[in-house]
Design a protein around this motif. Structure first.
Motif, mmCIF file in Angstrom:
data_model
loop_
_atom_site.group_PDB
_atom_site.id
_atom_site.type_symbol
_atom_site.label_atom_id
_atom_site.label_comp_id
_atom_site.label_asym_id
_atom_site.label_seq_id
_atom_site.Cartn_x
_atom_site.Cartn_y
_atom_site.Cartn_z
ATOM 1 N N GLU A 9 0.810 -1.213 0.000
ATOM 2 C CA GLU A 9 0.000 0.000 0.000
ATOM 3 C C GLU A 9 0.849 1.272 0.000
ATOM 4 O O GLU A 9 0.328 2.369 -0.188
ATOM 5 N N LEU A 10 2.145 1.121 0.198
ATOM 6 C CA LEU A 10 3.021 2.284 0.322
ATOM 7 C C LEU A 10 3.350 2.859 -1.050
ATOM 8 O O LEU A 10 4.006 2.227 -1.866
ATOM 9 N N MET A 11 2.894 4.093 -1.276
ATOM 10 C CA MET A 11 3.153 4.760 -2.549
ATOM 11 C C MET A 11 3.382 6.246 -2.301
ATOM 12 O O MET A 11 2.742 6.844 -1.427
ATOM 13 N N TYR A 12 4.341 6.829 -3.058
ATOM 14 C CA TYR A 12 4.579 8.267 -2.980
ATOM 15 C C TYR A 12 4.460 8.869 -4.374
ATOM 16 O O TYR A 12 4.777 8.211 -5.375
ATOM 17 N N PRO A 13 3.995 10.132 -4.486
ATOM 18 C CA PRO A 13 3.908 10.788 -5.794
ATOM 19 C C PRO A 13 5.286 10.917 -6.446
ATOM 20 O O PRO A 13 6.313 10.851 -5.764
ATOM 21 N N PHE A 14 5.329 11.119 -7.764
ATOM 22 C CA PHE A 14 6.619 11.226 -8.450
ATOM 23 C C PHE A 14 7.367 12.488 -8.052
ATOM 24 O O PHE A 14 8.595 12.528 -8.161
ATOM 25 N N GLU A 15 6.658 13.524 -7.580
ATOM 26 C CA GLU A 15 7.346 14.734 -7.113
ATOM 27 C C GLU A 15 7.688 14.594 -5.628
ATOM 28 O O GLU A 15 7.283 15.397 -4.798
ATOM 29 N N GLU A 16 8.442 13.563 -5.332
ATOM 30 C CA GLU A 16 8.901 13.279 -3.978
ATOM 31 C C GLU A 16 10.362 13.685 -3.921
ATOM 32 O O GLU A 16 11.153 13.286 -4.775
ATOM 33 N N ARG A 17 10.739 14.490 -2.935
ATOM 34 C CA ARG A 17 12.061 15.118 -2.958
ATOM 35 C C ARG A 17 13.203 14.115 -2.761
ATOM 36 O O ARG A 17 14.325 14.335 -3.216
ATOM 37 N N GLY A 18 12.919 13.006 -2.116
ATOM 38 C CA GLY A 18 13.935 11.972 -2.029
ATOM 39 C C GLY A 18 14.219 11.366 -3.390
ATOM 40 O O GLY A 18 15.373 11.076 -3.734
ATOM 41 N N LEU A 19 13.183 11.191 -4.195
ATOM 42 C CA LEU A 19 13.344 10.624 -5.527
ATOM 43 C C LEU A 19 14.018 11.611 -6.477
ATOM 44 O O LEU A 19 14.854 11.236 -7.293
ATOM 45 N N GLN A 20 13.643 12.897 -6.397
ATOM 46 C CA GLN A 20 14.115 13.865 -7.379
ATOM 47 C C GLN A 20 15.414 14.564 -6.997
ATOM 48 O O GLN A 20 16.162 14.996 -7.874
ATOM 49 N N GLY A 37 17.371 13.423 -3.923
ATOM 50 C CA GLY A 37 18.111 12.728 -2.870
ATOM 51 C C GLY A 37 18.051 13.530 -1.585
ATOM 52 O O GLY A 37 18.964 13.472 -0.752
ATOM 53 N N ASP A 38 16.950 14.268 -1.424
ATOM 54 C CA ASP A 38 16.794 15.223 -0.324
ATOM 55 C C ASP A 38 16.267 14.495 0.913
ATOM 56 O O ASP A 38 15.096 14.612 1.279
ATOM 57 N N GLY A 39 17.157 13.729 1.548
ATOM 58 C CA GLY A 39 16.724 12.977 2.711
ATOM 59 C C GLY A 39 17.898 12.301 3.400
ATOM 60 O O GLY A 39 19.045 12.371 2.958
ATOM 61 N N VAL A 40 17.581 11.638 4.496
ATOM 62 C CA VAL A 40 18.582 10.931 5.293
ATOM 63 C C VAL A 40 18.042 9.546 5.619
ATOM 64 O O VAL A 40 16.849 9.274 5.470
ATOM 65 N N TYR A 41 18.941 8.674 6.101
ATOM 66 C CA TYR A 41 18.505 7.304 6.366
ATOM 67 C C TYR A 41 19.358 6.669 7.451
ATOM 68 O O TYR A 41 20.397 7.197 7.839
ATOM 69 N N GLU A 42 18.910 5.513 7.913
ATOM 70 C CA GLU A 42 19.658 4.683 8.855
ATOM 71 C C GLU A 42 19.411 3.225 8.536
ATOM 72 O O GLU A 42 18.359 2.857 7.993
ATOM 73 N N VAL A 43 20.388 2.393 8.874
ATOM 74 C CA VAL A 43 20.252 0.938 8.802
ATOM 75 C C VAL A 43 20.581 0.397 10.185
ATOM 76 O O VAL A 43 21.695 0.587 10.676
ATOM 77 N N PRO A 103 5.864 20.362 -5.504
ATOM 78 C CA PRO A 103 6.295 20.665 -6.871
ATOM 79 C C PRO A 103 7.807 20.860 -6.934
ATOM 80 O O PRO A 103 8.399 21.473 -6.039
ATOM 81 N N ARG A 104 8.430 20.328 -7.972
ATOM 82 C CA ARG A 104 9.884 20.312 -8.046
ATOM 83 C C ARG A 104 10.472 21.719 -8.107
ATOM 84 O O ARG A 104 10.219 22.494 -9.025
ATOM 85 N N ASP A 105 11.281 22.017 -7.108
ATOM 86 C CA ASP A 105 12.003 23.273 -7.039
ATOM 87 C C ASP A 105 13.167 23.071 -6.073
ATOM 88 O O ASP A 105 13.020 22.375 -5.067
ATOM 89 N N HIS A 106 14.308 23.657 -6.380
ATOM 90 C CA HIS A 106 15.474 23.431 -5.544
ATOM 91 C C HIS A 106 15.302 23.963 -4.125
ATOM 92 O O HIS A 106 15.835 23.394 -3.177
#
Length: 298
Positions: free
Chosen positions: A18-29, A31-37, A102-105
């Motif tokens: 069920e997990l879905m994100y729109p194409f204008e997602e800043r991580g996708l466009q 790499g505007d994000g952080v993560y952990e393992v 919406p995509r913008d820097h």
């Protein structure tokens, strides 16, 4: 490696399908994000406090507001394991991006961060830990803020792929001959009974297992120097190893086709491996020492 069905999001738990994100997602466009393992052993998080603290440091550094407090995050991550009835060895992947807009820097206003976390099976790399692995060297072409665990991993991916194509486990990164770390782990050299590794500056990721390795070494009376070593130093190293949440403490026995010392895991590396197993409460049946018939090191 199978991903368990339930995932954590910024709003609720849901089935992964069920997990879905729109194409204008800043991580996708962007790499505007952080993560952990986060490593999981016998259904329990290992070093979760260190990982959560680093997650919030990374998010603060790039000015992303985490949708949960730290206390809520601990509870949610515990619930993630419980909901999936996860009792084995695995890892949790957790990602936070600035959100969907919406995509913008420039940063969007009034947008909530996107978050998801999932758990998957991950057996220990027992045979590699016992025998050691090979590595290649690659120039470190990453940005200067590697202490932030960001999604911008293309240089890491290219270095790791070069290692894979060379039949190696890892790529050791260097800046003008001075070793920083590896593509997805911290790097160490042992010489004359002492451990050397790059200082915890902005140029490396401050590894959670790295923190433990330093503590293990000090407890065992092994000198631990936050001092960068060079590619030339590798030629005369007594031992080498790397550390990460998924590789634990992994011996490096060959670099660029040349054997490191005797070409086998060294005594200091094995002592650290044993300390890791004790700290992570690895069972005797799963121990790399009992599995190989070795006696515990004194």
């Amino acid at each position: 490696m199978s991903i368990r069905p339930y995932v954590l999001t910024e709003k609720e738990f849901m089935n992964q399908e069920e997990l879905m994100y729109p194409f204008e997602e800043r991580g996708l466009q962007f790499g505007d994000g952080v993560y952990e393992v986060i490593r999981v052993y016998h259904g329990e998080h290992y070093l979760i406090e260190e990982h959560v603290e680093r997650l919030y440091r990374s998010a603060e550094a790039v000015r992303i507001e985490v949708p949960y407090t730290k206390e809520e995050m601990y509870k949610k991550l515990d619930q993630l394991l419980q909901l999936n009835e996860f009792t084995g060895d695995g890892k949790v992947y957790l990602q936070i991006t600035r959100g969907t807009a919406p995509r913008d820097h420039t940063f969007p206003e009034g947008v909530t961060a996107n978050l998801y976390a999932y758990v998957m099976d991950l057996p220990r790399k027992v045979e590699w830990m016992k025998q050691g692995v090979s590595a290649i060297t690659q120039p470190d072409v990453r940005w200067d803020l590697c202490y932030i665990k960001s999604l911008n991993l293309l240089p890491n991916v290219m270095a790791k792929q070069a290692a894979a194509e060379a039949g190696s486990f890892e790529a050791i990164l260097h800046r003008d001959g001075s070793v920083t770390e590896c593509s997805s782990s911290n790097a160490y050299l042992v010489k004359d009974g002492a451990i050397y590794t790059h200082p915890a500056t902005k140029n490396i990721l401050h590894g959670c297992v790295r923190i433990r390795v330093e503590a293990f070494a000090k407890k065992a009376g092994i000198p631990f120097h936050e001092q960068a070593f060079t590619l030339d130093d590798i030629k005369s190293a007594d031992e080498m190893f790397l550390s990460s949440s998924t590789a634990e403490v992994m011996p490096i026995v060959e670099v660029d086709g040349d054997q490191v010392a005797e070409g086998t895991p060294g005594t200091i590396t094995q002592k650290l491996q044993q300390a890791y197993e004790e700290d992570a409460r690895i069972s005797a049946e799963q121990s790399i020492f009992s599995a190989s018939g070795k006696k515990a090191l004194s």
